[in-house]
Scaffold this active site. Structure first.
Site, PDB file in Angstrom:
ATOM      1  N   LYS A   1       0.734  -0.978   0.065  1.00 14.49           N
ATOM      2  CA  LYS A   1      -0.031   0.208  -0.021  1.00 14.49           C
ATOM      3  C   LYS A   1       1.150   1.208  -0.017  1.00 14.49           C
ATOM      4  O   LYS A   1       2.042   1.350   0.703  1.00 14.49           O
ATOM      5  CB  LYS A   1      -0.862   0.047   1.282  1.00 14.49           C
ATOM      6  CG  LYS A   1      -2.093   1.122   1.267  1.00 14.49           C
ATOM      7  CD  LYS A   1      -2.711   0.886   2.604  1.00 14.49           C
ATOM      8  CE  LYS A   1      -4.108   1.735   2.516  1.00 14.49           C
ATOM      9  NZ  LYS A   1      -4.786   1.753   3.854  1.00 14.49           N
TER      10      LYS A   1
ATOM     11  N   SER B   1      -9.691   1.350   3.146  1.00 17.04           N
ATOM     12  CA  SER B   1      -8.916   2.328   2.153  1.00 17.04           C
ATOM     13  C   SER B   1      -7.729   1.636   1.394  1.00 17.04           C
ATOM     14  O   SER B   1      -7.209   2.115   0.628  1.00 17.04           O
ATOM     15  CB  SER B   1      -8.171   3.492   3.192  1.00 17.04           C
ATOM     16  OG  SER B   1      -7.125   3.003   4.156  1.00 17.04           O
TER      17      SER B   1
ATOM     18  N   SER C   1      -9.935  -1.025   7.146  1.00 13.19           N
ATOM     19  CA  SER C   1      -9.476  -0.544   5.969  1.00 13.19           C
ATOM     20  C   SER C   1      -8.759  -1.935   5.391  1.00 13.19           C
ATOM     21  O   SER C   1      -8.230  -1.611   4.260  1.00 13.19           O
ATOM     22  CB  SER C   1      -8.524   0.620   6.257  1.00 13.19           C
ATOM     23  OG  SER C   1      -9.222   1.860   6.437  1.00 13.19           O
TER      24      SER C   1
END
Length: 479
Positions: free
Chosen positions: A84, A166, A190
């Protein structure tokens, strides 16, 4: 020699192929790069990969050479991994959390978890797109959107089904077979939310099991990185590679050696037999009829596998109305930004909001209400009575009055939490989400096993047994 069949390949499949000479790490890396070109940047254009590592092929070649010399670092040796974009890497890639204000930012060193992945022999393939600043920028920010990277699409319905967030890009990329496994981060849902919506396994570990050093933060008390994978076994392998004490992260010191280098030893296909599973229906009002059907099917699968199903073990929305994230954000982000290079123009939250105002056409499509509130309504010292009271209340309600109470009173091995619950996030306790099927509209849906602190071994045993009994992951199709 025919090309290695990469789609839905496990880490074990890849290791077997590399051991036999059917595949090489360089070859696997090249196939993934080709799939990224075909599926992420053209075709359905999932937009899940934000940046590629210019060193990826060279890393793979070096690891191939080590293999030829008889040096194997472990199960991740030569395996391509995506990270990420809020996780620091001290290489040719930026770390921006999807923010244009940080688009030119290079981290001064690897995040601690990245150092561990390099040592384990992983090929760092690139960075994934994400909801900007981990969805703590503004109210109403679409899941998977960032001003730097644009919109991530769900591979099960590009442009039609939302990708969750996210860690949207991490979930979509691993589901679409653009990497072997990926790393996401979670503050509140997330990892679990995009894992559920992209039909993959996600692990939100106990806070402190994986170091937070070198991750662009939201909070100091809820943030953690975690694995995202197509199988429970692959997620367990990645968890073992990242877990461990970091001298720079005080939270990891509370582990007391409870991390494990090999979590696969806890996997047991008969792990549900005799297990007492509490059903958390506290969020059921939020589910569609299709999701309720999938939950019922999952419970029946567990019962048939020998689990004892215990009802009336509901968790409330414990974090509702809490001010914790708002008050911790400014302190945590400013601390991260202050360690960037002295010449970096972005050194504080205020620098980000000012940059966004100057470039509002590119950065403020959805506004920055949360950033402004954090900057101007909080001190950044976390001394406000509202914050202190909320933090202590949230811990009490989620831990001793919530998860721990239910586990103790009902003698449970774990709670089954359909979809995503905020109790695990607020408490800092672990959850593992596993695919449970797809709704009528094609959206995947997962169920999560949640336990007390450092109960990852027990949760992995249950999650693996459910996965093996249900076999509900189906890869996305392209037509």
């Amino acid at each position: 020699m025919p090309a290695f069949q990469l789609e839905e390949a496990t880490i074990e499949n890849m290791q077997d192929a590399m051991a036999s000479g059917e595949a090489t790490s360089r070859g696997l890396t090249a196939i993934y790069l080709e799939r990224i070109a075909q599926l992420d940047k053209s075709g359905p254009a999932l937009n899940s990969v934000l940046e590629l590592n210019p060193d990826a092929v060279f890393i793979a070649e070096r690891l191939d050479a080590e293999r030829r010399q008889g040096k194997l670092r472990g199960p991740l040796h030569g395996v391509p991994v995506l990270l990420k974009d809020n996780i620091d890497t001290a290489d040719g890639m930026h770390t921006s959390a999807g923010a244009l204000a940080l688009a030119d930012s290079f981290a001064p060193e690897d995040a601690f978890l990245v150092k561990k992945l390099r040592a384990a022999g992983a090929v760092l393939l690139g960075k994934t797109n994400m909801t900007e600043l981990a969805n703590f920028m503004t109210a109403g920010m679409p899941n998977g959107y960032s001003s730097r990277g644009g919109q991530v699409l769900n591979p099960y319905g590009p442009g039609r089904l939302q990708p969750g967030g996210s860690s949207s890009g991490s979930g979509a990329a691993v589901s679409a077979n653009l990497c072997a496994v990926s790393v996401g981060t979670e503050t509140s849902g997330s990892i679990l939310n995009p894992a559920s919506r992209n039909g993959v396994v996600g692990i939100k570990p106990t806070l402190g099991l994986i170091s937070r050093s070198g991750i662009i933060p939201i909070t100091c008390t809820q943030d953690t990185a975690g694995p995202m994978a197509r199988t429970v076994r692959d997620a367990a392998i990645l968890l073992g590679a990242m877990a461990g004490e970091d001298p720079a992260d005080e939270a990891t010191r509370s582990c007391g050696g409870r991390e494990c280098g090999d979590y696969t030893r806890f996997l047991d296909k008969d792990g549900l037999r005799g297990a007492r599973i509490g059903i958390n229906r506290g969020y059921e009002a939020d589910f569609t009829e299709g999701e309720k059907r999938l939950v019922s099917e999952a419970i029946e699968t567990m019962r048939e596998a020998g689990a004892v199903i215990v009802e009336q073990t509901n968790l409330p929305h414990v974090g509702s109305g809490s001010s914790v994230l708002l008050f911790e954000f400014k302190s945590a982000l400013n601390r991260y930004l202050a360690r960037l290079a002295p010449h970096d123009p972005i050194r504080s939250l205020k620098d980000i909001t000012d940059f966004n105002n100057r470039h509002h056409e590119q950065t403020l499509k959805y506004g920055q209400t949360l950033l402004l509130r954090a900057q101007y309504e909080t001190s950044g010292t976390m001394t406000e009575p509202a914050y202190i009271n909320d933090r202590l209340r949230d811990w009490r309600r989620s831990r001793e009055e919530g998860i721990d109470r239910l586990l103790r009173e009902h003698r449970l091995d774990a709670l089954l939490c359909p979809g995503v619950t905020d109790a695990a996030a607020v408490s800092g306790y672990p959850s593992i989400i596993v695919p449970a099927g797809c709704r009528e509209d094609g959206m995947p849906f997962g169920v999560a096993f949640t336990g007390t602190a450092y109960s990852e071994p027990a949760l992995l045993r249950l999650a693996y047994a459910f996965e093996q009994a249900s076999k509900r992951r189906t890869p996305p199709t392209w037509g």
